[in-house]
Design an enzyme around this catalytic site. Structure first.
Site, PDB file in Angstrom:
ATOM      1  N   ILE A 131     -25.655  54.277  73.369  1.00 57.23           N
ATOM      2  CA  ILE A 131     -27.138  54.052  72.904  1.00 57.23           C
ATOM      3  C   ILE A 131     -27.492  53.488  74.446  1.00 57.23           C
ATOM      4  CG2 ILE A 131     -26.904  53.996  70.454  1.00 57.23           C
ATOM      5  CD1 ILE A 131     -27.234  50.771  70.857  1.00 57.23           C
ATOM      6  N   HIS A 154     -22.250  51.106  75.529  1.00 59.78           N
ATOM      7  CA  HIS A 154     -23.926  52.370  76.179  1.00 59.78           C
ATOM      8  C   HIS A 154     -22.916  53.310  77.232  1.00 59.78           C
ATOM      9  CE1 HIS A 154     -26.094  49.055  74.811  1.00 59.78           C
ATOM     10  NE2 HIS A 154     -25.505  47.843  75.462  1.00 59.78           N
ATOM     11  N   GLY A 164     -30.683  47.502  75.439  1.00 58.31           N
ATOM     12  CA  GLY A 164     -32.216  47.401  74.748  1.00 58.31           C
ATOM     13  C   GLY A 164     -33.213  46.932  76.067  1.00 58.31           C
ATOM     14  N   ASP A 206     -24.082  44.713  82.825  1.00 56.91           N
ATOM     15  CA  ASP A 206     -24.570  44.710  81.216  1.00 56.91           C
ATOM     16  C   ASP A 206     -23.142  45.278  80.698  1.00 56.91           C
ATOM     17  OD1 ASP A 206     -23.979  44.472  78.797  1.00 56.91           O
ATOM     18  OD2 ASP A 206     -26.172  44.703  78.142  1.00 56.91           O
TER      19      ASP A 206
END
Length: 284
Positions: A207, A192, A210, A187
């Site tokens: 961040i 991120h 998830g 990803d």
């Protein structure tokens, strides 16, 4: 019309071959924070090739795990990616994932729900090898501004937590570099990693993924409530309820019931702000 539900549901599945080996699994486990302490026998099951077992949430990254974005290119699905959120995820295990494998992935739009101001697209991937089915993975994709087309609202995944204190409470610190390591499993979203991109998205800093929180939570459940036995996991689902930043700490509350563990996951440093909700691990 950006979403043509009937066309999307009628489209043929997209087929693709995927493969993985011990290096992919070790990298994924390290991205979840495995290996601390480095010589702990329980952690060596995640990091040492001679002792390796596979956490079932590896299904979300196997073969680079980006079927979600491919599914958004299906016929009938034309959406602005800036309006797309990963709302929830579930996996069903048909048998334990082998340390080395080659398999075929078949991906399709399994459902499209009308939530009024938004649409929810369920992207399903079914993965099988020469010995038969391995896992089924559903990504619930929330698309802002695409509701109101008159479709079914869809089922509610709400899980009521027991009205008692949790049976276990575990805390898992997120390393400062954890998102940088986790993204190597496939990803590459700059949200991120790139502070400037994160600020454009409305965040003070990058961040955590998830699906990294998702994997960390399953590891905590397996290691504590399931005696470290990954083969006991039958299914795992959650709803992404909020964000968490590298450097923060996940607080994972667990309630054990027959055949399943319920969990609530929050960010300790932000007054237990929700991170994962409606989280269930079904097990043998």
């Amino acid at each position: 019309m950006p979403i043509d539900a009937a066309r999307a549901l009628a489209a043929d599945p997209r087929q693709g071959d995927i493969g993985w080996d011990h290096k992919d699994i070790q990298l994924y486990h390290l991205g979840l924070g495995a290996g601390l302490p480095a010589t702990d026998p329980d952690e060596l099951r995640y990091t040492l090739e001679s002792k390796l077992h596979v956490l079932p949430s590896f299904a979300t990254v196997a073969g680079a795990g980006m079927a979600m974005l491919g599914g958004l290119g299906q016929p009938g699905i034309e959406v602005n990616l800036a309006h797309v959120l990963h709302g929830g995820h579930s996996i069903e295990l048909h048998r334990p994932i082998p340390v080395k494998g080659r398999a075929t992935s078949s991906s399709k739009v399994a459902a499209v729900y009308d939530k009024g101001k938004a649409a929810v697209i369920v992207l399903r991937s079914e993965v099988a090898d020469a010995d038969g089915p391995l896992w089924t993975s559903d990504a619930q994709i929330f698309v802002r501004g695409e509701g109101g087309f008159g479709g079914e609202r869809g089922p509610s995944a709400k899980e009521e937590l027991p009205g008692r204190e949790p049976d276990r409470v575990e805390e898992r610190r997120i390393r400062e570099d954890q998102a940088l390591l986790y993204r190597l499993s496939g990803d590459w979203n700059p949200l991120h990693a790139d502070p400037e991109f994160a600020k454009l998205a409305g965040f003070d800093q990058p961040i955590l993924h998830g699906l990294c929180s998702y994997g960390m939570t399953l590891k905590a459940v397996v290691d504590t409530a399931l005696g470290g036995d990954v083969s006991r996991v039958r299914a795992y689902r959650t709803r992404f309820a909020g964000i968490v930043f590298p450097g923060e700490t996940l607080r994972i509350r667990m309630w054990q019931e027959p055949g399943r563990v319920l969990a609530s996951v929050t960010a300790v440093e932000r007054d237990d702000a929700p991170v994962l909700a409606d989280t269930v691990v079904e097990h043998s």
